[in-house]
Design a protein around this motif. Structure first.
Motif, PDB file in Angstrom:
ATOM      1  N   PHE A  13       0.863  -1.172   0.000  1.00 47.33           N
ATOM      2  CA  PHE A  13       0.000   0.000   0.000  1.00 47.33           C
ATOM      3  C   PHE A  13       0.900   1.222   0.000  1.00 47.33           C
ATOM      4  O   PHE A  13       1.700   1.406   0.910  1.00 47.33           O
ATOM      5  CB  PHE A  13      -0.866  -0.030   1.270  1.00 47.33           C
ATOM      6  N   MET A  14       0.786   2.074  -1.031  1.00 47.02           N
ATOM      7  CA  MET A  14       1.632   3.259  -1.110  1.00 47.02           C
ATOM      8  C   MET A  14       0.754   4.493  -1.141  1.00 47.02           C
ATOM      9  O   MET A  14      -0.210   4.536  -1.901  1.00 47.02           O
ATOM     10  CB  MET A  14       2.460   3.221  -2.392  1.00 47.02           C
ATOM     11  N   PHE A  15       1.128   5.461  -0.361  1.00 47.21           N
ATOM     12  CA  PHE A  15       0.270   6.619  -0.218  1.00 47.21           C
ATOM     13  C   PHE A  15       1.163   7.845  -0.121  1.00 47.21           C
ATOM     14  O   PHE A  15       2.174   7.817   0.571  1.00 47.21           O
ATOM     15  CB  PHE A  15      -0.555   6.409   1.060  1.00 47.21           C
ATOM     16  N   ASN A  16       0.826   8.911  -0.804  1.00 52.86           N
ATOM     17  CA  ASN A  16       1.604  10.134  -0.716  1.00 52.86           C
ATOM     18  C   ASN A  16       0.693  11.206  -0.140  1.00 52.86           C
ATOM     19  O   ASN A  16      -0.311  11.564  -0.772  1.00 52.86           O
ATOM     20  CB  ASN A  16       2.082  10.521  -2.113  1.00 52.86           C
ATOM     21  N   TYR A  17       1.000  11.685   1.041  1.00 48.73           N
ATOM     22  CA  TYR A  17       0.010  12.580   1.666  1.00 48.73           C
ATOM     23  C   TYR A  17       0.053  14.007   1.157  1.00 48.73           C
ATOM     24  O   TYR A  17      -0.798  14.802   1.514  1.00 48.73           O
ATOM     25  CB  TYR A  17       0.044  12.515   3.194  1.00 48.73           C
ATOM     26  N   PHE A  18       1.031  14.343   0.286  1.00 48.70           N
ATOM     27  CA  PHE A  18       0.980  15.664  -0.342  1.00 48.70           C
ATOM     28  C   PHE A  18       0.202  15.613  -1.635  1.00 48.70           C
ATOM     29  O   PHE A  18      -0.644  16.446  -1.886  1.00 48.70           O
ATOM     30  CB  PHE A  18       2.387  16.180  -0.627  1.00 48.70           C
ATOM     31  N   SER A  19       0.509  14.635  -2.466  1.00 54.93           N
ATOM     32  CA  SER A  19      -0.162  14.609  -3.756  1.00 54.93           C
ATOM     33  C   SER A  19      -1.391  13.730  -3.732  1.00 54.93           C
ATOM     34  O   SER A  19      -2.033  13.571  -4.760  1.00 54.93           O
ATOM     35  CB  SER A  19       0.796  14.112  -4.828  1.00 54.93           C
ATOM     36  N   ARG A  20      -1.693  13.109  -2.586  1.00 51.21           N
ATOM     37  CA  ARG A  20      -2.906  12.302  -2.445  1.00 51.21           C
ATOM     38  C   ARG A  20      -2.997  11.188  -3.484  1.00 51.21           C
ATOM     39  O   ARG A  20      -4.057  10.882  -3.980  1.00 51.21           O
ATOM     40  CB  ARG A  20      -4.182  13.181  -2.546  1.00 51.21           C
ATOM     41  N   ASP A  21      -1.858  10.572  -3.786  1.00 53.39           N
ATOM     42  CA  ASP A  21      -1.835   9.428  -4.708  1.00 53.39           C
ATOM     43  C   ASP A  21      -1.890   8.178  -3.885  1.00 53.39           C
ATOM     44  O   ASP A  21      -1.095   8.023  -2.969  1.00 53.39           O
ATOM     45  CB  ASP A  21      -0.478   9.377  -5.407  1.00 53.39           C
ATOM     46  N   VAL A  22      -2.733   7.260  -4.258  1.00 52.19           N
ATOM     47  CA  VAL A  22      -2.797   6.008  -3.502  1.00 52.19           C
ATOM     48  C   VAL A  22      -2.650   4.845  -4.469  1.00 52.19           C
ATOM     49  O   VAL A  22      -3.254   4.868  -5.537  1.00 52.19           O
ATOM     50  CB  VAL A  22      -4.163   5.871  -2.787  1.00 52.19           C
ATOM     51  N   THR A  23      -1.871   3.873  -4.106  1.00 56.05           N
ATOM     52  CA  THR A  23      -1.764   2.675  -4.937  1.00 56.05           C
ATOM     53  C   THR A  23      -1.729   1.476  -4.020  1.00 56.05           C
ATOM     54  O   THR A  23      -0.955   1.457  -3.052  1.00 56.05           O
ATOM     55  CB  THR A  23      -0.450   2.691  -5.736  1.00 56.05           C
TER      56      THR A  23
END
Lengths: 82, 308
Positions: free
Chosen positions: B238-248
């Motif tokens: 589970f990958m999540f970027n809390y600035f760009s709100r990308d979730v994979t």
């Protein structure tokens, strides 16, 4: 080629001018900064030479080290495709 | 090309204590290196999918020294402004020389367009390892190099990284119990003046591995691998970027069979991929790779042969 001549002279004059400028202000405070300039230029020059040396010399170096490891392989084994 | 290299990592620790034994805190095993935190998960989830033809021939001249010839033909992606991916068919040949010794490893690969890819790993002392990785091109300002100095303590590892264009990083990982290790990293990049800090944790047992990593660049990565048997393992990520709100999120499998190895994954971005490596005979491996990206409508298929 003819255009390069005056460009080269301009470049040399500019370099001399800037060096002269920095030298003229190089009293006690700026002698340290000009030393930094010299060190920076020297590291840039050595890194550039190291990059070229690695680019051309790394694979021959690995081959030389490998051909001298034991059991020593033949030159024929190095060049043949099988 | 990952198949040509022997694994650099140390084997997993064998001494697993039983549940009722007391944990000996003064004698903890050495943790996994920080950059290999996600090692088991990435084996199934980040398999080496490729497009086109791939042919690798490795010729061993003696136990330590070998030469490799590699041919790759196929479309390669070119970055473009529009949303469509632009692919340009290319073909290249790569010559490589490898030297492996217990204390020194040197790998060099050079392509027909003059690009050199070099790796060095040397054990300076029992505990200090220096690694270097460089990619040198003929075009100016496109080469980069990175040096790592690793120190391995009894139950911790510390690493210092120096890269060109003023990149400095340090990582540290410590075994807290027999199964849990915690670590952190710090980096400072000179050219885009950025610095970052991150933390990671890894919990493993003989049947599963769970890791989590958070970084100040906004990336949060969590993954879990379950080893169902000697032949099968399943992984999820589970990958999540809390600035760009990308979730994979992705789920993958890895089957290690006697004559072949099949790895596949499916993604929340609509990407399904698989990689099959089949051992046709001693030293001859046949590879098939497929990656279907339904969202971008990009379908990639590849096949290859590895000799030696």
């Amino acid at each position: 080629m003819a255009a390069k001549g005056p460009l080269k002279l301009k470049f040399k004059a500019k370099a001399k001018g800037s060096k002269g400028g920095s030298n003229s202000t190089s009293s006690s405070s700026s002698s340290v900064s000009s030393k930094f300039e010299v060190i920076k230029d020297w590291t840039n020059w050595s890194l550039k030479k190291a990059k070229v040396a690695t680019h051309y010399g790394l694979i021959p170096l690995i081959i030389i080290i490998g051909m001298n490891s034991d059991p020593k392989p033949d030159l024929f084994q190095l060049l043949s495709p099988f | 090309m990952a198949d040509l290299l022997p694994p650099l990592t140390a084997a997993q620790v064998d001494d697993k204590t039983k549940v009722d034994e007391k944990v000996d805190y003064s004698n903890l095993p050495s943790p996994v290196p920080y950059e290999e935190l996600h090692r088991e998960a990435f084996m199934s989830l980040k398999a080496d999918n490729f497009e086109g033809l791939r042919f690798d021939f490795t010729k061993a001249l003696n136990q330590k020294f070998s030469l490799s010839h590699s041919v790759m033909m196929g479309p390669t992606e070119v970055p473009s402004q529009s949303a469509e991916t632009i692919k340009i068919p290319t073909a290249h040949y790569e010559f490589g020389a490898n030297y492996f010794e217990p204390k020194l490893m040197l790998i060099g690969r050079v392509m027909t367009d003059g690009r050199l890819n070099a790796r060095l790993k040397a054990d300076l002392t029992d505990k200090l390892i220096v690694k270097a990785n460089a990619q040198i091109t003929n075009e100016p300002h496109l080469s980069h190099a990175m040096f790592n100095f690793d120190y391995m303590g009894s139950d911790y590892r510390a690493q210092l990284q120096l890269g060109n264009s003023a990149l400095i990083g340090a990582t540290y990982i410590q075994s807290v119990t027999n199964r849990l290790s915690l670590g952190g990293e710090v980096f400072w990049a000179g050219v885009p003046r950025k610095s970052g800090i991150g933390y990671a944790a890894r919990y493993e047992s003989d049947k599963m591995v769970a890791t989590a990593q958070v970084a100040s660049t906004g990336a949060v990565v969590m993954n879990y691998v379950q080893k169902i048997s000697e032949k099968v393992s399943l992984a999820t990520d589970f990958m999540f970027n809390y600035f760009s709100r990308d979730v994979t999120a992705s789920v993958g499998y890895d089957y290690i069979l006697r004559q072949s190895r099949v790895r596949g994954k499916i993604d929340s971005n609509g990407v399904a991929s698989a990689l099959v490596e089949e051992r046709l005979s001693m030293g001859l491996n046949f590879l098939l790779s497929a990656e279907l990206d339904h969202k971008k409508k990009d379908y990639k298929f590849g096949f290859g042969l590895t000799v030696g």
